[in-house]
Design a protein around this motif. Structure first.
Motif, PDB file in Angstrom:
ATOM      1  N   CYS A  61       0.846  -1.194   0.000  1.00 12.58           N
ATOM      2  CA  CYS A  61       0.000   0.000   0.000  1.00 12.58           C
ATOM      3  C   CYS A  61       0.883   1.246   0.000  1.00 12.58           C
ATOM      4  O   CYS A  61       1.773   1.376   0.843  1.00 12.58           O
ATOM      5  CB  CYS A  61      -0.906   0.000   1.230  1.00 12.58           C
ATOM      6  SG  CYS A  61      -1.972   1.455   1.311  1.00 12.58           S
ATOM      7  N   PRO A  62       0.642   2.165  -0.957  1.00 17.21           N
ATOM      8  CA  PRO A  62       1.489   3.363  -1.050  1.00 17.21           C
ATOM      9  C   PRO A  62       1.498   4.194   0.237  1.00 17.21           C
ATOM     10  O   PRO A  62       2.460   4.901   0.511  1.00 17.21           O
ATOM     11  CB  PRO A  62       0.854   4.159  -2.194  1.00 17.21           C
ATOM     12  CG  PRO A  62       0.116   3.163  -2.996  1.00 17.21           C
ATOM     13  CD  PRO A  62      -0.361   2.124  -2.024  1.00 17.21           C
ATOM     14  N   GLY A  63       0.449   4.120   1.033  1.00 15.87           N
ATOM     15  CA  GLY A  63       0.403   4.884   2.271  1.00 15.87           C
ATOM     16  C   GLY A  63       1.067   4.179   3.440  1.00 15.87           C
ATOM     17  O   GLY A  63       1.058   4.685   4.559  1.00 15.87           O
ATOM     18  N   ASP A  64       1.672   3.022   3.170  1.00 16.86           N
ATOM     19  CA  ASP A  64       2.190   2.192   4.260  1.00 16.86           C
ATOM     20  C   ASP A  64       3.484   2.756   4.843  1.00 16.86           C
ATOM     21  O   ASP A  64       4.230   3.441   4.188  1.00 16.86           O
ATOM     22  CB  ASP A  64       2.449   0.777   3.740  1.00 16.86           C
ATOM     23  CG  ASP A  64       2.332  -0.256   4.834  1.00 16.86           C
ATOM     24  OD1 ASP A  64       2.312   0.128   6.011  1.00 16.86           O
ATOM     25  OD2 ASP A  64       2.267  -1.448   4.506  1.00 16.86           O
TER      26      ASP A  64
END
Lengths: 196, 196
Positions: free
Chosen positions: B87-90
């Motif tokens: 996930c890019p927000g991880d």
């Protein structure tokens, strides 16, 4: 060819499981089904989950009514499931799109719920922007509960929470990117909620 | 820059809820947590769900152990959740990637489970082909239960089912398309299963 309008023309589905944390779980589930008018959706139950399909407004209306009626038993209940629209493999059941727009479940009893959701706009390079926009909207509405890995916390009165989810589902779908998935997990009457 | 290897290098997460359908639900959940060695994963529980994060092998190992230990109570239990990677927000929690590969939960007790899963390879134009490939693999393994809207039914012994899910998760991720989500919903000791 007319443009496909997300949330109005194509069929929406919700595959979910309702989990009353009581030995009387069958009675609670059957009671909720009995108290909910499901005649505007196609419905099928198997050994793991239930799926309802039809117009978006009716799918969300039935989902909320089922949650509300199980909540009224006072038991701790969890509802988890996946809303979908525009799946390329999708097919049958479209007859329910001919139903009118009159909502059949209108019980407005207040009920606190705590929930988490995640949006998955498929095959959309800008999907993270779509997600962040809806999370920001929850914050503006005062429904945002918490940031967390893989989901966002949404809480408040069941009617406001479901209204937010239905609008998020509408907003996250577009003519260009028609396949949208939204997972939700709700906790009702939890001993963790205290007086909330 | 080294290529990101899905399922080995990046952190995997599983956000889930365990729902024992009994008034003793707290005891069942606490008992399962007590019987499961969770020291190889980062774990956090809130009022709706629990998230575990770490190396893929440990995340799947802990998830399976929790399901197995709740199953042993004989109660009807449901487990639903979302596996995620890339996930890019991880961000946080990567310290657990330094754990070695020795599995800490090795109970091989047989247990029938019926489940449903869906794969969501994000931002991947060929995502439907990825999904169909894994469903075909389940059929070849004899684990496929049923076709349905929005998911596929997978059933059998818990160890075979979890092995299938972990491999599907590995197969569906690629260097080019790093963000993968897989939802699973499991039903254990269901009265619907009869003698299965």
């Amino acid at each position: 060819m007319e443009p496909l309008q997300c949330g109005t023309s194509p069929i929406v589905g919700f595959r979910f499981s309702l989990h009353p944390m009581t030995s009387d779980f069958i009675k609670v589930i059957k009671g909720a089904l009995n108290d909910t008018d499901t005649s505007n959706v196609w419905m099928h139950t198997d050994d793991v989950s239930t799926v309802i399909r039809g117009k978006q407004i009716h799918v969300f209306n039935v989902a909320k009514a089922l949650a509300l009626h199980t909540a009224k038993t006072g038991e701790h209940v969890a509802l988890s499931g996946t809303f979908s629209i525009g799946c390329p493999g999708d097919s049958t059941g479209d007859v329910f799109l001919e139903k009118d727009d009159v909502l059949l479940n209108t019980d407005s009893t207040k009920q606190y719920i705590s929930s988490q959701f995640a949006l998955y706009p498929m095959n959309n390079p800008d999907y993270m922007a779509v997600i962040y926009r809806e999370v920001d909207r929850a914050k503006q509405l005062g429904l945002f509960n918490d940031s967390m890995h893989y989901a966002s916390g949404i809480h408040g009165d069941i009617h406001e929470v479901f209204a937010f989810y239905e609008e998020a589902f509408t907003n996250a779908c577009s003519d260009e990117h028609r396949h949208l998935v939204m997972t939700v997990s709700m906790s009702i009457n939890s001993p963790s909620h205290g007086g909330a």
